[in-house]
Design an enzyme around this catalytic site. Structure first.
Site, PDB file in Angstrom:
ATOM      1  N   CYS A 195      17.610  15.660  74.048  1.00  0.00           N
ATOM      2  CA  CYS A 195      17.226  14.274  73.756  1.00  0.00           C
ATOM      3  C   CYS A 195      18.099  13.714  72.625  1.00  0.00           C
ATOM      4  O   CYS A 195      18.555  14.445  71.751  1.00  0.00           O
ATOM      5  CB  CYS A 195      15.771  14.228  73.299  1.00  0.00           C
ATOM      6  SG  CYS A 195      14.619  13.969  74.636  1.00  0.00           S
TER       7      CYS A 195
ATOM      8  N   ASN B 194       6.702  22.902  76.569  1.00  0.00           N
ATOM      9  CA  ASN B 194       7.368  23.719  75.553  1.00  0.00           C
ATOM     10  C   ASN B 194       6.920  25.179  75.557  1.00  0.00           C
ATOM     11  O   ASN B 194       7.466  25.998  74.814  1.00  0.00           O
ATOM     12  CB  ASN B 194       7.182  23.094  74.163  1.00  0.00           C
ATOM     13  CG  ASN B 194       8.029  21.841  74.008  1.00  0.00           C
ATOM     14  OD1 ASN B 194       8.805  21.485  74.905  1.00  0.00           O
ATOM     15  ND2 ASN B 194       7.887  21.156  72.884  1.00  0.00           N
TER      16      ASN B 194
HETATM   17  C1  UD1 Z   1      11.321  22.211  69.730  1.00  0.00           C
HETATM   18  C2  UD1 Z   1      10.651  21.448  70.849  1.00  0.00           C
HETATM   19  C3  UD1 Z   1      10.680  19.938  70.571  1.00  0.00           C
HETATM   20  C4  UD1 Z   1      10.066  19.646  69.206  1.00  0.00           C
HETATM   21  C5  UD1 Z   1      10.713  20.526  68.125  1.00  0.00           C
HETATM   22  C6  UD1 Z   1      10.027  20.389  66.774  1.00  0.00           C
HETATM   23  C7  UD1 Z   1      11.036  22.774  72.837  1.00  0.00           C
HETATM   24  C8  UD1 Z   1      11.718  22.865  74.144  1.00  0.00           C
HETATM   25  N1  UD1 Z   1      11.350  21.706  72.083  1.00  0.00           N
HETATM   26  O1  UD1 Z   1      12.684  21.798  69.691  1.00  0.00           O
HETATM   27  O2  UD1 Z   1       9.910  19.288  71.576  1.00  0.00           O
HETATM   28  O3  UD1 Z   1      10.292  18.302  68.869  1.00  0.00           O
HETATM   29  O4  UD1 Z   1      10.645  21.923  68.501  1.00  0.00           O
HETATM   30  O5  UD1 Z   1       8.669  20.671  66.881  1.00  0.00           O
HETATM   31  O6  UD1 Z   1      10.224  23.604  72.473  1.00  0.00           O
HETATM   32  N2  UD1 Z   1      17.547  22.674  63.106  1.00  0.00           N
HETATM   33  C9  UD1 Z   1      18.680  22.985  62.399  1.00  0.00           C
HETATM   34  N3  UD1 Z   1      19.348  24.124  62.745  1.00  0.00           N
HETATM   35  C10 UD1 Z   1      18.914  24.963  63.757  1.00  0.00           C
HETATM   36  C11 UD1 Z   1      17.733  24.624  64.440  1.00  0.00           C
HETATM   37  C12 UD1 Z   1      17.073  23.466  64.097  1.00  0.00           C
HETATM   38  O7  UD1 Z   1      19.099  22.260  61.504  1.00  0.00           O
HETATM   39  O8  UD1 Z   1      19.564  25.990  64.015  1.00  0.00           O
HETATM   40  C13 UD1 Z   1      16.826  21.416  62.771  1.00  0.00           C
HETATM   41  C14 UD1 Z   1      16.886  20.424  63.929  1.00  0.00           C
HETATM   42  O9  UD1 Z   1      18.071  19.653  63.900  1.00  0.00           O
HETATM   43  C15 UD1 Z   1      15.632  19.617  63.656  1.00  0.00           C
HETATM   44  C16 UD1 Z   1      14.644  20.653  63.068  1.00  0.00           C
HETATM   45  O10 UD1 Z   1      15.456  21.713  62.596  1.00  0.00           O
HETATM   46  O11 UD1 Z   1      15.902  18.643  62.697  1.00  0.00           O
HETATM   47  C17 UD1 Z   1      13.627  21.186  64.066  1.00  0.00           C
HETATM   48  O12 UD1 Z   1      14.276  21.821  65.135  1.00  0.00           O
HETATM   49  P1  UD1 Z   1      13.602  22.971  66.014  1.00  0.00           P
HETATM   50  O13 UD1 Z   1      12.278  23.347  65.428  1.00  0.00           O
HETATM   51  O14 UD1 Z   1      14.604  24.046  66.214  1.00  0.00           O
HETATM   52  O15 UD1 Z   1      13.358  22.202  67.371  1.00  0.00           O
HETATM   53  P2  UD1 Z   1      13.749  22.626  68.837  1.00  0.00           P
HETATM   54  O16 UD1 Z   1      13.527  24.081  69.039  1.00  0.00           O
HETATM   55  O17 UD1 Z   1      15.079  22.044  69.180  1.00  0.00           O
END
Ligand code: UD1
Length: 417
Positions: free
Chosen positions: A117, A24
């Site tokens: 995923c 990550n």
């Molecule tokens: C990153 C990590 C992943 C980890 C996650 C949380 C990478 C490549 N992946 O994923 O391994 O599990 O952080 O620590 O770094 N959300 C929204 N709207 C958005 C963005 C996110 O609702 O615009 C929600 C998502 O659906 C989820 C939560 O916020 O429920 C966390 O997402 P986010 O922190 O953005 O995770 P990722 O960046 O996808």
């Protein structure tokens, strides 16, 4: 042909492993090479599918790469703008991190809506609102996101949730905007701090990563060639610490920052493991007599959601009932049905599960439902004397390099068919 792991378990763990760079951290750093005009060498990069897939995506922009021993050298000299409306981007969540970098480099970006995923909705509304508040315009046309960044400006971006990806995109998008951009309520994950330290080494100015407020002092620069060593992968390290805790034995992990693993170490000590910390190394000893626990996942520094299914394996070996509450991804308990094939007694509620420990488990064929769930299933299989088969291991290879080989080094009976 689809591959599977075959295991026979109940062997103690013994050995030492050097942890490779964090997936990550590497993924956003690869996205940032869109800003480069030179070479970038990343140290100790694992050969994992997520890295290969992202290299395919940036390859569409003319970025090439080569592996030299354990390192990855990325060449950005021949980069040109191209649309990323393609299956590569569609199938892979981290490709969304490219938006901010492309807006900075090209003032435009066209990219397929991302996949990733199978663990819930994984919206991008927070990304879109953050970029829009910096003046980016966008529209979605048949599953393709089309951005125009010509009128972007610095400003204050308040995230309603500390999304890791939205924080990355906001940092990228504001790097060269005139003035100061402030992100309120950013993600504090160690990989965000690592990305900021990488970008600062290139010559950008980012202050406060890892805290409640990040400030980006926008400036146009010509990023210099750089060799950078990302932090060690805390989830891979955490997986091996759990393995040792449940099977008993001892392990020494090197190239891992303890601060990044603090929430995991806290619970492993609580259940009964003995842990000693050294500079960038961790030693764990366990006699496998373990107390039950309750964890609630959340943004860093809370317990990482990526360790949640690996802690199901831990709970199955504890003396009593444990509880896991998932507060980050709404659909991360799909794997429970697979654990049940081993005979596990797990009750699912809305966003939590209760796991009964120390029930006798049986051999079974199970299917890895996602990357971390797959690793959790392998760990549980290794606690079972009968032979087990874990199918769909391609998802495990997204984030674990040579998982079976590392486990064999640690004394485990596992092979890939
Ligand atoms: C990153 C990590 C992943 C980890 C996650 C949380 C990478 C490549 N992946 O994923 O391994 O599990 O952080 O620590 O770094 N959300 C929204 N709207 C958005 C963005 C996110 O609702 O615009 C929600 C998502 O659906 C989820 C939560 O916020 O429920 C966390 O997402 P986010 O922190 O953005 O995770 P990722 O960046 O996808």
């Amino acid at each position: 042909m689809a591959q599977a792991y075959l295991t026979r378990g109940k062997r103690k763990v013994n050995g030492s492993i050097q942890i490779k760079s964090a997936k990550n951290s590497i993924l956003p750093i690869i996205c940032s090479t869109v800003l480069q005009k030179n070479d970038c060498e990343l140290i100790l990069v694992p050969k994992i599918k997520d890295v290969e897939e992202l290299l395919n995506v940036v390859g569409l922009l003319g970025i090439t790469s080569e592996r030299v021993n354990e390192n990855l050298i990325i060449h950005s000299q021949n980069i040109t703008y191209s649309s990323l409306d393609c299956d590569f981007a569609k199938n892979f969540r981290a490709s969304i991190f490219l938006v901010g970098a492309m807006l900075t480099r090209f003032k435009q970006c066209e990219i397929s809506l991302p996949g990733g995923c199978d663990i819930g909705k994984r919206n991008i509304d927070i990304h879109l609102d953050a970029l829009a508040s910096l003046g980016a315009r966008y529209e979605i046309v048949q599953d393709v996101l089309i951005f125009n960044g010509k009128n972007m400006h610095s400003g204050v971006v308040e995230l309603r949730y500390p999304s890791v990806g939205a924080t990355i995109n906001t940092i990228f998008a504001s790097l060269e905007l005139e003035g100061i951009t402030t992100i309120i309520n950013p993600a504090k994950e160690p990989e965000i701090k690592d990305l900021a330290s990488f970008l600062n080494s290139l010559g950008y100015v980012i202050v406060g990563a890892g805290s409640k407020k990040i400030s980006i002092y926008g400036r146009k620069i010509f990023p210099k060639p750089i060799a950078y060593k990302p932090i060690g992968d805390r989830i891979v390290a955490g997986t091996l610490l759990v393995l040792t805790t449940i099977l008993g034995g001892e392990i020494m992990l090197s190239n891992i920052e303890q601060d990044s693993l603090e929430p995991v170490i806290f619970y492993l000590k609580k259940v009964g493991a003995k842990i000693a910390k050294y500079q960038n190394a961790i030693y764990l000893y366990s006699n496998a007599k373990l107390k039950p626990f309750k964890i609630v996942t959340g943004p860093f520094p809370q317990f990482p959601t990526d360790m949640q299914s690996i802690f199901i394996s831990l709970a199955l070996c504890c003396n009593g009932k444990s509880e896991i509450v998932e507060k980050v991804f709404e659909d991360r308990f799909k794997v429970v049905d697979e654990f049940k094939k081993f005979g596990a007694c797990i009750k699912k509620r809305e966003n939590s599960i209760i796991i009964e420990g120390k029930k006798s488990l049986n051999g079974a064929t199970v299917r890895a439902t996602d990357l971390r769930a797959g690793a959790g299933l392998v760990l549980t299989a290794l606690t079972i004397e009968d032979s087990c088969e874990i199918e769909n291991i391609e998802v495990i290879m997204r984030g674990y390099e040579d998982f079976d080989k590392i486990l064999r080094t640690l004394g485990q009976d596992i092979k890939k068919n």
